[in-house]
Structures are given as C-alpha cells and as structure tokens.
Design a protein around this motif. Structure first.
Motif, PDB file in Angstrom:
ATOM      1  N   ARG A 161      47.277  34.247  45.194  1.00  0.00           N
ATOM      2  CA  ARG A 161      46.422  34.937  44.235  1.00  0.00           C
ATOM      3  C   ARG A 161      45.516  35.952  44.940  1.00  0.00           C
ATOM      4  O   ARG A 161      45.291  37.045  44.436  1.00  0.00           O
ATOM      5  N   ASP A 162      45.020  35.600  46.135  1.00  0.00           N
ATOM      6  CA  ASP A 162      44.163  36.533  46.868  1.00  0.00           C
ATOM      7  C   ASP A 162      44.894  37.819  47.223  1.00  0.00           C
ATOM      8  O   ASP A 162      44.291  38.891  47.222  1.00  0.00           O
ATOM      9  N   GLN A 163      46.181  37.727  47.504  1.00  0.00           N
ATOM     10  CA  GLN A 163      46.957  38.936  47.806  1.00  0.00           C
ATOM     11  C   GLN A 163      47.028  39.853  46.595  1.00  0.00           C
ATOM     12  O   GLN A 163      46.921  41.070  46.727  1.00  0.00           O
ATOM     13  N   TYR A 164      47.208  39.284  45.418  1.00  0.00           N
ATOM     14  CA  TYR A 164      47.208  40.088  44.193  1.00  0.00           C
ATOM     15  C   TYR A 164      45.840  40.708  43.941  1.00  0.00           C
ATOM     16  O   TYR A 164      45.731  41.857  43.531  1.00  0.00           O
ATOM     17  N   ILE A 165      44.800  39.936  44.194  1.00  0.00           N
ATOM     18  CA  ILE A 165      43.445  40.436  43.973  1.00  0.00           C
ATOM     19  C   ILE A 165      43.138  41.592  44.922  1.00  0.00           C
ATOM     20  O   ILE A 165      42.565  42.602  44.520  1.00  0.00           O
ATOM     21  N   LYS A 166      43.525  41.461  46.172  1.00  0.00           N
ATOM     22  CA  LYS A 166      43.256  42.512  47.149  1.00  0.00           C
ATOM     23  C   LYS A 166      43.964  43.815  46.815  1.00  0.00           C
ATOM     24  O   LYS A 166      43.466  44.892  47.121  1.00  0.00           O
ATOM     25  N   SER A 167      45.116  43.729  46.183  1.00  0.00           N
ATOM     26  CA  SER A 167      45.874  44.945  45.872  1.00  0.00           C
ATOM     27  C   SER A 167      45.608  45.459  44.455  1.00  0.00           C
ATOM     28  O   SER A 167      46.068  46.539  44.101  1.00  0.00           O
ATOM     29  N   GLY A 168      44.833  44.731  43.669  1.00  0.00           N
ATOM     30  CA  GLY A 168      44.568  45.134  42.287  1.00  0.00           C
ATOM     31  C   GLY A 168      43.589  46.297  42.194  1.00  0.00           C
ATOM     32  O   GLY A 168      42.648  46.401  42.972  1.00  0.00           O
ATOM     33  N   ASP A 169      43.818  47.184  41.240  1.00  0.00           N
ATOM     34  CA  ASP A 169      42.918  48.313  41.008  1.00  0.00           C
ATOM     35  C   ASP A 169      41.840  47.970  39.992  1.00  0.00           C
ATOM     36  O   ASP A 169      40.822  48.648  39.901  1.00  0.00           O
ATOM     37  N   GLY A 170      42.055  46.939  39.199  1.00  0.00           N
ATOM     38  CA  GLY A 170      41.107  46.509  38.184  1.00  0.00           C
ATOM     39  C   GLY A 170      41.571  45.172  37.637  1.00  0.00           C
ATOM     40  O   GLY A 170      42.689  44.736  37.894  1.00  0.00           O
ATOM     41  N   PHE A 171      40.693  44.526  36.877  1.00  0.00           N
ATOM     42  CA  PHE A 171      41.003  43.180  36.404  1.00  0.00           C
ATOM     43  C   PHE A 171      40.590  43.009  34.953  1.00  0.00           C
ATOM     44  O   PHE A 171      39.562  43.524  34.521  1.00  0.00           O
ATOM     45  N   LEU A 172      41.403  42.278  34.231  1.00  0.00           N
ATOM     46  CA  LEU A 172      41.148  41.946  32.842  1.00  0.00           C
ATOM     47  C   LEU A 172      41.012  40.427  32.767  1.00  0.00           C
ATOM     48  O   LEU A 172      41.977  39.697  32.990  1.00  0.00           O
ATOM     49  N   LEU A 173      39.808  39.949  32.512  1.00  0.00           N
ATOM     50  CA  LEU A 173      39.550  38.516  32.425  1.00  0.00           C
ATOM     51  C   LEU A 173      39.496  38.143  30.948  1.00  0.00           C
ATOM     52  O   LEU A 173      38.622  38.604  30.219  1.00  0.00           O
TER      53      LEU A 173
ATOM     54  N   GLN B 212      35.979  34.599  42.603  1.00  0.00           N
ATOM     55  CA  GLN B 212      37.138  34.697  43.479  1.00  0.00           C
ATOM     56  C   GLN B 212      37.531  36.155  43.699  1.00  0.00           C
ATOM     57  O   GLN B 212      37.885  36.543  44.815  1.00  0.00           O
ATOM     58  N   ILE B 213      37.447  36.960  42.675  1.00  0.00           N
ATOM     59  CA  ILE B 213      37.754  38.386  42.807  1.00  0.00           C
ATOM     60  C   ILE B 213      36.774  39.050  43.772  1.00  0.00           C
ATOM     61  O   ILE B 213      37.175  39.772  44.689  1.00  0.00           O
TER      62      ILE B 213
ATOM     63  N   ILE C 119      25.453  44.175  45.446  1.00  0.00           N
ATOM     64  CA  ILE C 119      24.840  43.822  44.167  1.00  0.00           C
ATOM     65  C   ILE C 119      25.770  44.185  43.014  1.00  0.00           C
ATOM     66  O   ILE C 119      26.006  43.393  42.116  1.00  0.00           O
ATOM     67  N   ILE C 120      26.319  45.391  43.032  1.00  0.00           N
ATOM     68  CA  ILE C 120      27.232  45.829  41.986  1.00  0.00           C
ATOM     69  C   ILE C 120      28.537  46.262  42.649  1.00  0.00           C
ATOM     70  O   ILE C 120      28.637  47.377  43.151  1.00  0.00           O
ATOM     71  N   PRO C 121      29.513  45.383  42.714  1.00  0.00           N
ATOM     72  CA  PRO C 121      30.782  45.763  43.347  1.00  0.00           C
ATOM     73  C   PRO C 121      31.490  46.856  42.546  1.00  0.00           C
ATOM     74  O   PRO C 121      31.387  46.913  41.326  1.00  0.00           O
ATOM     75  N   GLN C 122      32.187  47.707  43.234  1.00  0.00           N
ATOM     76  CA  GLN C 122      32.883  48.827  42.602  1.00  0.00           C
ATOM     77  C   GLN C 122      34.304  48.432  42.217  1.00  0.00           C
ATOM     78  O   GLN C 122      35.262  49.071  42.610  1.00  0.00           O
ATOM     79  N   ILE C 123      34.423  47.362  41.459  1.00  0.00           N
ATOM     80  CA  ILE C 123      35.711  46.878  40.989  1.00  0.00           C
ATOM     81  C   ILE C 123      35.669  46.880  39.462  1.00  0.00           C
ATOM     82  O   ILE C 123      34.816  46.231  38.874  1.00  0.00           O
ATOM     83  N   PRO C 124      36.576  47.612  38.810  1.00  0.00           N
ATOM     84  CA  PRO C 124      36.583  47.568  37.344  1.00  0.00           C
ATOM     85  C   PRO C 124      37.054  46.192  36.843  1.00  0.00           C
ATOM     86  O   PRO C 124      38.149  45.753  37.159  1.00  0.00           O
ATOM     87  N   ILE C 125      36.188  45.527  36.100  1.00  0.00           N
ATOM     88  CA  ILE C 125      36.502  44.219  35.530  1.00  0.00           C
ATOM     89  C   ILE C 125      36.112  44.258  34.055  1.00  0.00           C
ATOM     90  O   ILE C 125      34.989  44.606  33.714  1.00  0.00           O
TER      91      ILE C 125
END
Length: 64
Positions: free
Chosen positions: A2-14, A33-34, A44-50
């Motif tokens: 799962r961590d490999q998918y997270i590292k390569s993901g451009d954004g996440f839909l929870l 985990q993301i 403080i504010i990660p630059q990952i679209p979630i």
C-alpha cells in the motif's frame, strides 16, 4: 504494498460510509498513513490533494 501505491499517487479519494461509525474512524488512520508514506508528517499542510467523501445515503422513495 500500500505504501508503494501511496508514494506514487498524485491524489487520494477517501470514501467512508456515513451510516457506519467505524468507517469514519478508519479514515483518520488512512489519512495518517498517506502523510507518513509521503514523508510529509512534519509539515503543517501537506501538498497532497486529498478529497473526503461520505457515501451510502439511503433514499426513501414513495413507491418503495
């Protein structure tokens, strides 16, 4: 794996079920985990679209 998918993901839909209390609590664990897998835990504010989505609204129709 799962961590490999997270590292390569451009954004996440929870997605969580609004009718299931445990489902909404699991989202916190996935979010952490993301952040940890992306190595941005100290920011403080990660630059990952979630995007957080509540699902499973039961609609009652008059013809049921």
């Amino acid at each position: 794996m799962r961590d490999q998918y997270i590292k390569s993901g451009d954004g996440f839909l929870l997605v969580y079920a609004i009718t299931d209390h445990l489902s909404s609590h699991s989202i916190t664990a996935f979010h952490e985990q993301i952040i940890a897998a992306r190595g941005e835990k100290d920011k403080i504010i990660p630059q990952i679209p979630i995007i957080l989505v509540g699902n499973k609204v039961r609609l009652v129709f008059p013809f049921e």
